[in-house]
Design an enzyme around this catalytic site. Structure first.
Site, PDB file in Angstrom:
ATOM      1  CG  ASN A 120      -4.414   8.240  -1.138  1.00  0.00           C
ATOM      2  OD1 ASN A 120      -4.310   7.604  -0.101  1.00  0.00           O
ATOM      3  ND2 ASN A 120      -5.507   8.915  -1.448  1.00  0.00           N
ATOM      4  CG  HIS A 170      -1.927   1.140   1.159  1.00  0.00           C
ATOM      5  ND1 HIS A 170      -3.124   1.021   0.500  1.00  0.00           N
ATOM      6  CD2 HIS A 170      -1.887   2.408   1.635  1.00  0.00           C
ATOM      7  CE1 HIS A 170      -3.795   2.149   0.588  1.00  0.00           C
ATOM      8  NE2 HIS A 170      -3.065   3.013   1.265  1.00  0.00           N
ATOM      9  CB  CYS A 171       1.699   3.414  -2.578  1.00  0.00           C
ATOM     10  SG  CYS A 171       3.206   4.284  -2.979  1.00  0.00           S
ATOM     11  N   PRO A 172       0.781   4.861   0.730  1.00  0.00           N
ATOM     12  CG  PRO A 172       1.095   4.859   3.041  1.00  0.00           C
ATOM     13  CD  PRO A 172       1.382   4.070   1.800  1.00  0.00           C
TER      14      PRO A 172
END
Length: 327
Positions: A159, A152-154
């Site tokens: 996002n 997951h690329c927050p």
């Protein structure tokens, strides 16, 4: 409940801050390069045209792949991986983990599953109430199980959860980001030096040109290592999660369990049609559909059918040997 709902809304709003920031930086870089550099600074018309054509090509591919990475919805397990109603009710009534595992094993016999937990149990998500397909993981940020989840690329300007549905777009985004930054830095360098050495008169373009070179160089250096790492992952057919914790098959852990050779590993990410490899569009994949993947088993799994992943040359060689032996 109300404070929790407000908190989640605030988290969603704040999670878009990096995306908005990068969008503003990209928008400014377009203005600085096209207007301040090409229109106001460069005097040679031929040089302007060449720079503008190449710049817009790289800019379009960069923005296109970035958009697809952000707005491609993560793929989820299909309904066949959900427990049937009767089994689900029985699973929820059982209090003993051993009895629950027996239920999961019985249901999993009809599913194309190769991987297990570290203890050999069937991988089940209590949150989503599904048996996890191979390479599927639960994303706590998205609160869902994601097929072939990579990460997951927050905060790295995306996002979104990077997985089966958008991993190709993510790799292309990194590649076109590098090309964009490299082209901008390389073409701005000579005017950066001239402004720095006061060979060009001070103007409102000076700040934009100087800052543009620093920003392009900084982003190029920061993205280069990440892109190199994901190129290595694609070549090995591993996700980021599998690189840190190898998948566990019934016969034990095997980091190379899903590796089919470099050529087929590329096809599993970029699709079967090479003409679409460099375009951020969906491409048909014959190797893996998100829920099932061909696997290279060191020792054959007696409970699953063997998937033939031999190259065509190897198959032809084997057939010729058989015919010679028969004669």
């Amino acid at each position: 409940m109300a404070p929790s709902h407000v908190l989640k809304c605030c988290q969603k709003v704040f999670s878009w801050i990096p995306v908005v920031f990068i969008a503003l930086v990209v928008g400014w870089s377009y203005y600085a390069y096209v207007v301040e550099l090409c229109i106001f600074t460069i005097r040679n018309t031929g040089e302007k045209v060449v720079y503008l054509v190449i710049f817009h090509l790289s800019f379009i591919m960069f923005v296109w792949s970035y958009w697809k990475t952000i707005f491609s919805k993560p793929a989820n397990p299909s309904k066949e991986f959900c427990l049937p109603k009767a089994d689900k009710e029985q699973y929820e009534r059982e209090e003993r983990p051993e009895a629950q595992q027996e239920i999961l094993k019985r249901v999993a016999q009809n599913l194309p599953l190769y991987t297990r937990t570290g203890t050999g149990a069937v991988r089940y998500c209590d949150r989503c109430q599904v048996i996890k397909p191979d390479r599927c993981h639960h994303c706590s940020a998205c609160d869902m199980c994601v097929l072939k989840m990579d990460h997951h690329c927050p905060w790295y300007v995306v996002n979104n959860c990077v997985g089966f549905s958008n991993y190709k777009f993510f790799v292309l985004f990194l590649a076109y980001s590098l090309l964009y930054c490299l082209f901008v830095a390389a073409t701005v360098l000579q005017y950066f030096i001239k402004f720095w050495a006061s060979e060009l008169p001070d103007s409102h373009a000076k700040f934009h040109v100087l800052f543009l070179f620093f920003v392009a160089t900084m982003f190029f250096i920061s993205i280069l290592s990440l892109f190199s790492y994901h190129c290595w992952l694609v070549g090995k057919n591993r996700s980021t999660i599998e690189a840190f914790r190898g998948p566990v098959f019934r016969n034990g852990p095997d980091r190379n369990g899903f590796s089919l050779g470099f050529s087929k590993n590329l096809k599993e990410v970029f699709g079967d049609e090479k003409k679409y490899w460099l375009l951020p569009v969906y491409t048909r994949q014959v190797l893996g559909d998100g829920s099932t993947f061909p696997t290279r088993l060191v020792s054959l799994d007696p409970e699953q059918p063997t998937i033939d992943v031999q190259p065509e040359s190897t198959k032809r060689y084997s057939k010729s040997l058989k015919s010679l032996s028969a004669n």
